[in-house]
Design a protein around this motif. Structure first.
Motif, PDB file in Angstrom:
ATOM      1  N   PHE A   1      -7.848  28.754 -32.696  1.00 55.27           N
ATOM      2  CA  PHE A   1      -8.287  29.173 -31.321  1.00 55.27           C
ATOM      3  C   PHE A   1      -8.467  28.024 -30.105  1.00 55.27           C
ATOM      4  CE2 PHE A   1     -11.894  29.739 -28.444  1.00 55.27           C
ATOM      5  CZ  PHE A   1     -11.241  30.921 -27.609  1.00 55.27           C
ATOM      6  N   LEU A   2      -8.957  27.105 -30.546  1.00 55.55           N
ATOM      7  CA  LEU A   2      -9.461  25.909 -29.654  1.00 55.55           C
ATOM      8  C   LEU A   2      -8.117  25.317 -29.684  1.00 55.55           C
ATOM      9  CD1 LEU A   2     -12.020  24.838 -28.709  1.00 55.55           C
ATOM     10  CD2 LEU A   2     -12.018  23.451 -30.514  1.00 55.55           C
ATOM     11  N   GLY A   3      -7.209  25.002 -30.365  1.00 59.14           N
ATOM     12  CA  GLY A   3      -5.865  24.575 -30.187  1.00 59.14           C
ATOM     13  C   GLY A   3      -5.026  25.304 -29.217  1.00 59.14           C
ATOM     14  N   SER A   4      -5.110  26.810 -29.205  1.00 56.52           N
ATOM     15  CA  SER A   4      -4.325  27.476 -28.411  1.00 56.52           C
ATOM     16  C   SER A   4      -4.761  27.531 -27.000  1.00 56.52           C
ATOM     17  CB  SER A   4      -4.432  29.000 -28.825  1.00 56.52           C
ATOM     18  OG  SER A   4      -3.861  29.285 -30.153  1.00 56.52           O
ATOM     19  N   VAL A   5      -6.242  27.349 -26.740  1.00 60.26           N
ATOM     20  CA  VAL A   5      -6.773  27.135 -25.339  1.00 60.26           C
ATOM     21  C   VAL A   5      -6.218  25.749 -24.943  1.00 60.26           C
ATOM     22  CG1 VAL A   5      -8.668  26.994 -24.144  1.00 60.26           C
ATOM     23  CG2 VAL A   5      -8.512  28.584 -25.897  1.00 60.26           C
ATOM     24  N   GLY A   6      -6.086  24.828 -25.618  1.00 62.06           N
ATOM     25  CA  GLY A   6      -5.547  23.596 -25.428  1.00 62.06           C
ATOM     26  C   GLY A   6      -4.244  23.477 -24.955  1.00 62.06           C
ATOM     27  N   ILE A   7      -3.392  24.157 -25.577  1.00 61.96           N
ATOM     28  CA  ILE A   7      -1.882  24.387 -25.055  1.00 61.96           C
ATOM     29  C   ILE A   7      -2.076  24.883 -23.759  1.00 61.96           C
ATOM     30  CG2 ILE A   7       0.153  25.560 -25.474  1.00 61.96           C
ATOM     31  CD1 ILE A   7      -0.410  25.396 -28.207  1.00 61.96           C
ATOM     32  N   VAL A   8      -2.737  25.907 -23.362  1.00 58.70           N
ATOM     33  CA  VAL A   8      -2.854  26.483 -21.896  1.00 58.70           C
ATOM     34  C   VAL A   8      -3.292  25.331 -21.052  1.00 58.70           C
ATOM     35  CG1 VAL A   8      -4.032  28.140 -20.434  1.00 58.70           C
ATOM     36  CG2 VAL A   8      -3.349  28.702 -22.838  1.00 58.70           C
ATOM     37  N   PHE A   9      -4.087  24.507 -21.320  1.00 60.19           N
ATOM     38  CA  PHE A   9      -4.800  23.379 -20.580  1.00 60.19           C
ATOM     39  C   PHE A   9      -3.679  22.368 -20.254  1.00 60.19           C
ATOM     40  CE2 PHE A   9      -6.601  18.937 -20.525  1.00 60.19           C
ATOM     41  CZ  PHE A   9      -7.135  19.200 -19.130  1.00 60.19           C
ATOM     42  N   ILE A  10      -2.944  22.091 -21.313  1.00 58.14           N
ATOM     43  CA  ILE A  10      -1.928  21.209 -21.069  1.00 58.14           C
ATOM     44  C   ILE A  10      -0.608  21.646 -20.249  1.00 58.14           C
ATOM     45  CG2 ILE A  10       0.220  20.134 -22.321  1.00 58.14           C
ATOM     46  CD1 ILE A  10      -1.370  20.030 -24.726  1.00 58.14           C
ATOM     47  N   VAL A  11      -0.414  22.715 -20.143  1.00 65.00           N
ATOM     48  CA  VAL A  11       0.566  23.344 -19.313  1.00 65.00           C
ATOM     49  C   VAL A  11      -0.139  23.334 -17.719  1.00 65.00           C
ATOM     50  CG1 VAL A  11       1.956  25.556 -18.533  1.00 65.00           C
ATOM     51  CG2 VAL A  11       1.592  24.966 -20.908  1.00 65.00           C
ATOM     52  N   ILE A  12      -1.157  23.647 -17.494  1.00 62.32           N
ATOM     53  CA  ILE A  12      -1.639  23.755 -16.258  1.00 62.32           C
ATOM     54  C   ILE A  12      -1.863  22.309 -15.669  1.00 62.32           C
ATOM     55  CG2 ILE A  12      -3.811  24.384 -14.802  1.00 62.32           C
ATOM     56  CD1 ILE A  12      -4.229  26.610 -16.850  1.00 62.32           C
ATOM     57  N   ASN A  13      -2.573  21.504 -16.506  1.00 65.15           N
ATOM     58  CA  ASN A  13      -2.612  20.054 -16.222  1.00 65.15           C
ATOM     59  C   ASN A  13      -1.187  19.303 -15.691  1.00 65.15           C
ATOM     60  OD1 ASN A  13      -4.401  17.544 -16.284  1.00 65.15           O
ATOM     61  ND2 ASN A  13      -2.873  16.889 -17.835  1.00 65.15           N
ATOM     62  N   SER A  14      -0.305  19.446 -16.805  1.00 62.84           N
ATOM     63  CA  SER A  14       1.043  19.131 -16.369  1.00 62.84           C
ATOM     64  C   SER A  14       1.671  19.421 -15.033  1.00 62.84           C
ATOM     65  CB  SER A  14       1.939  19.301 -17.498  1.00 62.84           C
ATOM     66  OG  SER A  14       1.488  18.679 -18.867  1.00 62.84           O
ATOM     67  N   TYR A  15       1.405  20.812 -14.797  1.00 59.16           N
ATOM     68  CA  TYR A  15       1.964  21.101 -13.482  1.00 59.16           C
ATOM     69  C   TYR A  15       1.288  20.704 -12.406  1.00 59.16           C
ATOM     70  CZ  TYR A  15       2.713  24.568  -9.985  1.00 59.16           C
ATOM     71  OH  TYR A  15       2.992  25.160  -8.386  1.00 59.16           O
ATOM     72  N   ILE A  16      -0.133  20.469 -12.613  1.00 55.24           N
ATOM     73  CA  ILE A  16      -0.775  19.871 -11.426  1.00 55.24           C
ATOM     74  C   ILE A  16      -0.380  18.418 -11.041  1.00 55.24           C
ATOM     75  CG2 ILE A  16      -3.130  19.433 -10.683  1.00 55.24           C
ATOM     76  CD1 ILE A  16      -4.460  21.825 -12.124  1.00 55.24           C
ATOM     77  N   LEU A  17      -0.208  17.777 -12.108  1.00 60.00           N
ATOM     78  CA  LEU A  17       0.050  16.354 -11.893  1.00 60.00           C
ATOM     79  C   LEU A  17       1.501  16.125 -11.469  1.00 60.00           C
ATOM     80  CD1 LEU A  17      -1.472  14.869 -15.173  1.00 60.00           C
ATOM     81  CD2 LEU A  17      -2.344  14.373 -12.942  1.00 60.00           C
ATOM     82  N   LEU A  18       2.437  16.921 -11.946  1.00 60.52           N
ATOM     83  CA  LEU A  18       3.559  16.733 -11.654  1.00 60.52           C
ATOM     84  C   LEU A  18       4.129  17.206 -10.123  1.00 60.52           C
ATOM     85  CD1 LEU A  18       5.499  17.634 -14.914  1.00 60.52           C
ATOM     86  CD2 LEU A  18       5.276  15.451 -13.977  1.00 60.52           C
ATOM     87  N   LYS A  19       3.172  18.280  -9.840  1.00 59.37           N
ATOM     88  CA  LYS A  19       3.403  18.623  -8.470  1.00 59.37           C
ATOM     89  C   LYS A  19       2.758  17.700  -7.563  1.00 59.37           C
ATOM     90  CE  LYS A  19       3.704  22.361  -5.661  1.00 59.37           C
ATOM     91  NZ  LYS A  19       4.943  22.915  -5.249  1.00 59.37           N
ATOM     92  N   ARG A  20       1.576  17.099  -7.770  1.00 57.91           N
ATOM     93  CA  ARG A  20       0.970  16.062  -6.973  1.00 57.91           C
ATOM     94  C   ARG A  20       2.238  14.894  -6.744  1.00 57.91           C
ATOM     95  NH1 ARG A  20      -4.701  13.529  -9.094  1.00 57.91           N
ATOM     96  NH2 ARG A  20      -3.493  12.291 -10.270  1.00 57.91           N
ATOM     97  N   GLU A  21       2.788  14.248  -7.967  1.00 56.93           N
ATOM     98  CA  GLU A  21       3.890  13.362  -7.914  1.00 56.93           C
ATOM     99  C   GLU A  21       4.760  13.513  -6.964  1.00 56.93           C
ATOM    100  OE1 GLU A  21       3.722  10.147  -9.193  1.00 56.93           O
ATOM    101  OE2 GLU A  21       1.675  10.479  -9.409  1.00 56.93           O
ATOM    102  N   ASP A  22       5.363  15.296  -7.175  1.00 57.98           N
ATOM    103  CA  ASP A  22       6.342  15.334  -6.276  1.00 57.98           C
ATOM    104  C   ASP A  22       5.947  15.512  -4.886  1.00 57.98           C
ATOM    105  OD1 ASP A  22       8.891  16.884  -6.091  1.00 57.98           O
ATOM    106  OD2 ASP A  22       7.808  18.580  -5.308  1.00 57.98           O
TER     107      ASP A  22
END
Length: 410
Positions: free
Chosen positions: A373-394
Motif C-alpha cells: 500500500f505504501l509503495g502504491s502511494v509512493g508511485i502516485v507521488f512519483i508521478v505528481i513530483n515528476s510532472y511538477i518538476l518537468l513542468k517547472r523546467e519547461d
C-alpha cells in the motif's frame, strides 16, 4: 574566549551532542518492547499518531520559542523532555501512560527540530562559513548514524537479556546529554526582538514566517517533497522491526540489520556534497523518490528485504543532507527555526495519516500488504513530483526563450 572561536566550536560540539543525543538503546526495539507489553499493531499505530498530533500542533510554536528565546534554551528544554519520556516509558504499563510518554517525546523532538539546525547554520553564518553547511550537515549525519550503529547493536543485544537495562542506560546517557547541551554558544544572528510588544511577538513571528514561505513557493515545495519521503522511510523503519520479528529474526539480529543500515548511511552521508555536485538539485529531486519507492517495493516483494532497507536508509540520508542545505539557503536567520519547524509539522501531518493506516493494514491483513500500500502511494507521488518538476523546467526554458527573443527585437 573569542566569540568567533566559540561559535566555530559549536560545530564540533554539535558532533558530540548528535552522537550522545542519538545513542538511544531503545531506538530499534521500542515497538517490540511495547508489543511485549500487550500493544497490538493498531495500538502502536495510534501511539505514533498521538506523537505526531502533538508534534503537528506544537512544532511551529516551539520553533518560535527557539527564534525568540534562543536555540540553546530550546535544545536544553528538549533534552529534559526526552529524559522524562524515557522514564515514563520504562515505568508505564498501560496505553494511557505510554501515550503520555509519547507526548513528551514529541515535545522533545519539537524543541530540537528547528533549533538544532538553526543553531549550527547561524553559527556558521555569523563567522562567514555558511557555504560549508552541506559538508557540516553530512558529517553530523555521520555521527547520527554512528549513534544508530551503537544503539542498534547494543540495544538489540541487551533486549535479548533485559529491556530494563537498555532503558536505564539510555536514561544515563540522556542525563549526560543535558549537561553537554549547556556548553553551546548562542549566535547573535537570528535572534528576534519584539517590535509590537511582548504579547504579540509569537503571532508576529508566525505571520512573518508564513509570509516568507508563501512568497517563495519553492520553499514550500521542498518542504513537502522532503517530508513525504521521510514519512515513507519512517513508516518502514518502525514497522519493519515487527515484520522481521514475525519472520523469525531475534532482537539481536534485527539490531545488526539496523546497525548495518546506519553504518552504510554514515559512509554515504559525508559524500552527499560530492554526489550533489554531480547530479545537481534536479537529479536529487527526480531520482530520490524513484529510489525510495523502489526500495519500498523491494522490501514488500523480495526475500532480501533487509538489502532494500539498507538502500532505503542511505537514500533517506541523501535527502536529509542535501535538501536541508537548499532550504536553509533560502530563509532568513530570524525565521529559520520557525520555518524549519513548519517542515516538521508537515512531516507530522503525513505521519498522522500514513502510520495508523499501515498499522491497521498490518493487523487486518499483513505487513507485506501494508508495505505494498505504501509503495502504491509512493508511485502516485512519483508521478505528481515528476510532472511538477518537468513542468517547472519547461516554464524556465520558455521564459529564457522569451527573454532572448525580446532582447533580439530591442
Amino acid at each position: 574566549m573569542n566569540e568567533k572561536l566559540q561559535l566555530g566550536k559549536n560545530v564540533y560540539k554539535n558532533y558530540v551532542y548528535t552522537l550522545l543525543q542519538n545513542i538511544d538503546l531503545t531506538r530499534g526495539i521500542w515497538m517490540i518492547y511495547l508489543a511485549s507489553k500487550g500493544m497490538s499493531l493498531t495500538q502502536l499505530g495510534l501511539l505514533e499518531t498521538i506523537f505526531h498530533i502533538t508534534s503537528f500542533t506544537m512544532e511551529v510554536p516551539t520553533g518560535a520559542v527557539a527564534d525568540i528565546f534562543g536555540r540553546k534554551t530550546s535544545r536544553i528544554v528538549g533534552r529534559i523532555m526526552s529524559l522524562i519520556s524515557v522514564i515514563i516509558l520504562l515505568l508505564a504499563n498501560s496505553f494511557l501512560w505510554f501515550s503520555i510518554s509519547f507526548i513528551f517525546t514529541a515535545l522533545s523532538y519539537n524543541l530540537e527540530s528547528g533549533a538544532g539546525d538553526a543553531l549550527i547554520y547561524d553559527s556558521l553564518k555569523e563567522i562567514g562559513e555558511e557555504e560549508t553547511y552541506m559538508k557540516v550537515s553530512g558529517r553530523k549525519e555521520l555521527f547520527f548514524q554512528v549513534a544508530g550503529v551503537i544503539s542498534f547493536f547494543v540495544g538489540g543485544y541487551l533486549a535479548t537479556k533485559s529491556y530494563n537495562i537498555a532503558f536505564l542506560l539510555t536514561i544515563l546517557i540522556a542525563v549526560i546529554t543535558i549537561g553537554q547541551s549547556f556548553t553551546f554558544k548562542e549566535p547573535n544572528v537570528g535572534r528576534v526582538k519584539s517590535v509590537h510588544g511582548e504579547e504579540n511577538i509569537f503571532i508576529n513571528q508566525l505571520k512573518t514566517s508564513l509570509k516568507i514561505i508563501l512568497s517563495k513557493p519553492k520553499i514550500g515545495f521542498l518542504i513537502i517533497f522532503t517530508q513525504i519521503l521521510m514519512a515513507f522511510c519512517t513508516c518502514i523503519f518502525y514497522y519493519l522491526q515487527n515484520y522481521l520479528k514475525g519472520d523469525g529474526y531475534s532482537e539481536a539480529i534485527i539490531g545488526v540489520i539496523y546497525a548495518v543500515c546506519s553504518l552504510a548511511s554514515a559512509l554515504v552521508s559525508t559524500q552527499v556534497h560530492a554526489i550533489e555536485k554531480k547530479i545537481k538539485e534536479k537529479g536529487i529531486l527526480l531520482l530520490t523518490p524513484l529510489f525510495t519507492v523502489g526500495c519500498i517495493w523491494g522490501i514488500a516483494l523480495s526475500k532480501y528485504h533487509y538489502v532494500f532497507f539498507v538502500l532505503l536508509m542511505i537514500t533517506e540520508g541523501i535527502i536529509y543532507v542535501s535538501i536541508s542545505d537548499y532550504i536553509n539557503k533560502m530563509i532568513p536567520s530570524e525565521n529559520r527555526a520557525t520555518i524549519l519547524s513548519f517542515a516538521s509539522m508537515i512531516f507530522s501531518f503525513f505521519m498522522i495519516t500514513l502510520f495508523p493506516i499501515v498499522g491497521l493494514l498490518g493487523d487486518k491483513f499483513s505487513l507485506s500488504i501494508a508495505f505494498k500500500f505504501l509503495g502504491s502511494v509512493g508511485i502516485v507521488f512519483i508521478v505528481i513530483n515528476s510532472y511538477i518538476l518537468l513542468k517547472r523546467e519547461d516554464n524556465k526554458r520558455h521564459k529564457k526563450t522569451t527573454e532572448k527573443v525580446t532582447k533580439s527585437e530591442i
